[in-house]
Design an enzyme around this catalytic site. Structure first.
Site: not given
Ligand code: BV8
Length: 226
Positions: A92, A94, A109, A117
């Site tokens: 997160n 926030d 993240h 910058c």
């Molecule tokens: C990277 C920006 C290389 C800030 C975000 C394999 C290996 C490595 C990388 C990859 C890979 N496969 C794909 C990749 C690339 C990519 C990736 O993962 N793509 C996905 C779409 C497949 N990853 C990247 O590009 C990352 N960088 O890999 O660099 C590297 C790697 C390692 C070491 C060196 C180099 C960068 C990823 C960061 C992207 N930026 N956010 C912002 O705007 O916030 S990601 C974004 O998704 C947010 O940060 C968020 O936190 C994050 C994850 O989502 P969740 O937090 O899980 O939220 P979501 O809505 O998905 O789920 C909510 C959950 O809560 C649900 O389960 C729901 O049931 C539950 N819920 C809802 N309400 C409640 C609840 N639970 C409890 N109580 C409730 N009330």
């Protein structure tokens, strides 16, 4: 006993901050390619600034909920009792963990309330809205962006996290869909190194953890911490 906790958008959902992949989630309203990639920012910086300015305003008005407070209590008790290592890694952006009293939060993240910058690398608290016209207070360039990690960018604090996860005896995942890497791989990595794994989520992912508890974070996290 070393504990590592990973949180995601679900822990802040009941504080009024949007999740990403739930119905009506942020990525359903703003395609992530447009607003959470360097390419999207280069193409339309105004759209990206609008997206993060909107989220920043909501985050500033939000309050931590009982789940954030419970984790802060757990950390304080863990440290006072000398029970071992305690690490809170969050996806997160926030500041609700900090405002609930958590210390040393690892924002892998980045942080919505900070600016970066693109020209000189200066990082600082973001006083208000950002725009393409805003100037860097350090170098004067007009290259300010939110200090968050976009898709395709390297997450922050990965050195520390890379040491913490395999050393965990207990790995707890709270409120994350486990869709985004490298965070999504931490639980399996901890398990391979011998940790017990627990998920607390509204929709637990079947079979990825030793134990899963279903429910809203503000209810099930304080129960687990008690
Ligand atoms: C990277 C920006 C290389 C800030 C975000 C394999 C290996 C490595 C990388 C990859 C890979 N496969 C794909 C990749 C690339 C990519 C990736 O993962 N793509 C996905 C779409 C497949 N990853 C990247 O590009 C990352 N960088 O890999 O660099 C590297 C790697 C390692 C070491 C060196 C180099 C960068 C990823 C960061 C992207 N930026 N956010 C912002 O705007 O916030 S990601 C974004 O998704 C947010 O940060 C968020 O936190 C994050 C994850 O989502 P969740 O937090 O899980 O939220 P979501 O809505 O998905 O789920 C909510 C959950 O809560 C649900 O389960 C729901 O049931 C539950 N819920 C809802 N309400 C409640 C609840 N639970 C409890 N109580 C409730 N009330």
């Amino acid at each position: 006993m070393n504990i590592v906790i990973l949180t995601g958008a679900g822990i802040s959902a009941e504080s009024g901050l949007g999740t990403f992949r739930d119905v009506g989630g942020l990525w359903t309203r703003y395609p992530l390619e447009d607003v959470a990639t360097p390419e999207g920012f280069a193409k339309d910086p105004a759209l990206v600034h609008e997206f993060y300015n909107m989220r920043r305003r909501i985050a500033r008005r939000a309050s931590p909920n009982a789940a954030h407070a419970a984790l802060a209590r757990l950390e304080a008790g863990w440290r006072e009792a000398g029970r071992g290592g305690f690490a809170l890694v969050t996806q997160n952006v926030d500041d609700l963990h900090e405002r609930a009293g958590s210390r040393n939060v690892l924002h892998m993240h980045g942080e919505l309330l900070r600016q970066l910058c693109g020209a000189c690398g200066d990082r600082r608290d973001c006083p208000g809205d950002l725009s393409a016209a805003a100037r860097c207070p350090a170098c004067g360039a007009g290259a300010l962006r939110p200090d968050v990690v976009w898709f395709g960018e390297i997450p922050y604090r990965m050195e520390e996290i890379g040491d913490l996860v395999p050393a965990a005896d207990l790995f707890v995942s709270i409120g994350t869909s486990g869709e985004v890497y490298p965070a999504a791989g931490f639980a399996a990595e901890a398990a391979r190194a011998g940790a017990r794994t627990l998920e607390l989520n509204l929709e637990p992912s079947i079979g990825r953890f030793d134990e899963a508890r279903e429910g809203r974070a503000s209810e099930i996290v304080p129960l687990w911490v008690a």
